[in-house]
Design a protein around this motif. Sequence first.
Motif, PDB file in Angstrom:
ATOM      1  N   GLU A 282      31.041  34.943  40.476  1.00 12.40           N
ATOM      2  CA  GLU A 282      29.785  34.343  39.986  1.00 12.40           C
ATOM      3  C   GLU A 282      28.864  35.412  39.412  1.00 12.40           C
ATOM      4  OE1 GLU A 282      28.209  32.196  43.357  1.00 12.40           O
ATOM      5  OE2 GLU A 282      29.987  30.877  43.343  1.00 12.40           O
ATOM      6  N   GLU A 283      28.796  36.554  40.096  1.00 12.73           N
ATOM      7  CA  GLU A 283      27.943  37.651  39.605  1.00 12.73           C
ATOM      8  C   GLU A 283      28.433  38.164  38.256  1.00 12.73           C
ATOM      9  OE1 GLU A 283      25.026  39.039  40.966  1.00 12.73           O
ATOM     10  OE2 GLU A 283      25.222  37.130  42.002  1.00 12.73           O
ATOM     11  N   ARG A 286      27.713  35.576  35.582  1.00 14.45           N
ATOM     12  CA  ARG A 286      26.277  35.464  35.291  1.00 14.45           C
ATOM     13  C   ARG A 286      25.834  36.575  34.334  1.00 14.45           C
ATOM     14  NH1 ARG A 286      22.263  38.220  37.218  1.00 14.45           N
ATOM     15  NH2 ARG A 286      23.418  39.145  38.957  1.00 14.45           N
ATOM     16  N   THR A 289      27.337  36.032  30.819  1.00  2.00           N
ATOM     17  CA  THR A 289      26.820  34.813  30.193  1.00  2.00           C
ATOM     18  C   THR A 289      25.360  35.019  29.789  1.00  2.00           C
ATOM     19  OG1 THR A 289      28.375  33.561  31.514  1.00  2.00           O
ATOM     20  CG2 THR A 289      26.606  32.305  30.480  1.00  2.00           C
ATOM     21  N   ASP A 290      24.563  35.644  30.684  1.00  7.60           N
ATOM     22  CA  ASP A 290      23.156  35.940  30.342  1.00  7.60           C
ATOM     23  C   ASP A 290      23.075  36.825  29.099  1.00  7.60           C
ATOM     24  OD1 ASP A 290      22.298  34.482  32.428  1.00  7.60           O
ATOM     25  OD2 ASP A 290      21.626  36.157  33.687  1.00  7.60           O
TER      26      ASP A 290
END
Length: 310
Positions: A282-283, A286, A289-290
């Motif tokens: 997830e990290e 993230r 994607t950010d």
Amino acid sequence: MRTGIKVFAPASVANVGVGYDILGFALEKPGDEIIVRLSDKPGLRITKITGAKGKLPTAIEKNTASFAALKMLQHIGEEGRGIEFEIHKKMPFGSGLGSSAASAVAGVMAVNEILRRPLTKRELLPFAVMGEQIADGAWHADNVAPSLLGGMILIRSNETLDVHRLPIPKGLYATVIYPKVEVLTKHSRGILSDQTSLKQCIEQTGNLAGFIIGMYNSDIDLIGRSLKDVIIEPQRAQLIPHFYAVKNAVLEAGALGCSISGAGPSIFALSTNSLIAERVGEEMTRIFTDAKIENQLFISKINQEGAVLL
Ligand code: HSE
């Protein structure tokens, strides 16, 4: 059309931080599939390639899968055999996940299976390395050996292909993210300095030895302390946007260690269970994607089988 056989060869993570060109492990997914069929027309032919967006050659001597198979057939004196290949790329290439190695492994494995196993898996290794060599020009088995044999493989010598399988502690998971930025293996190898200080050598050999002892003794803390690359990662990190942001976030999320997968741009982390591996994923997702960088995530145990007949 004659019925064929289908084989799968998995993606792999080379270097594993502490073993540039001499350490690698296989993932359960993704990977490549090859279907082969015997034909009455002598010689090898590639009849179909899917998933490669037209980027892979169909000339036998230029394609990693068919070249590896050709070398193996020459070795056993069967180069006249009529064999048709269908290559299904089911993993990204240029990703640092051993895509050309998986194709080369699938190529030799498929031909060996359809000829009813004239060679053992271990005996197929040099031919798969020959196949991969045409992709980046270098001779190293750190993707090919784990993709073929499975597990975590130490290559004591690439010249003689003196390969050794390390035990895997229970529960070990790999999280790998492929950020879609271009890193060419030739360039990523080309930027490396051929000078290493004695201090770096001492630190890196200590870490490699510690990593291996950690694997043998299932000593998770020792594996974590040892998973530090002081030679290659500092030189290649610049090729991967946000590499250190990802690494810091992943270690914060509980990963044992994190580094570049093969020549990059993929980044891998090892974790002691699937929950941590997912949090790590997830990290990673993230951050890319950010940053509006398209990415693909893979979470997998260490694949113990390597290439298989499906
Ligand atoms: N050990 C190789 C490298 C793997 O890092 O360049 C990619 O071919």
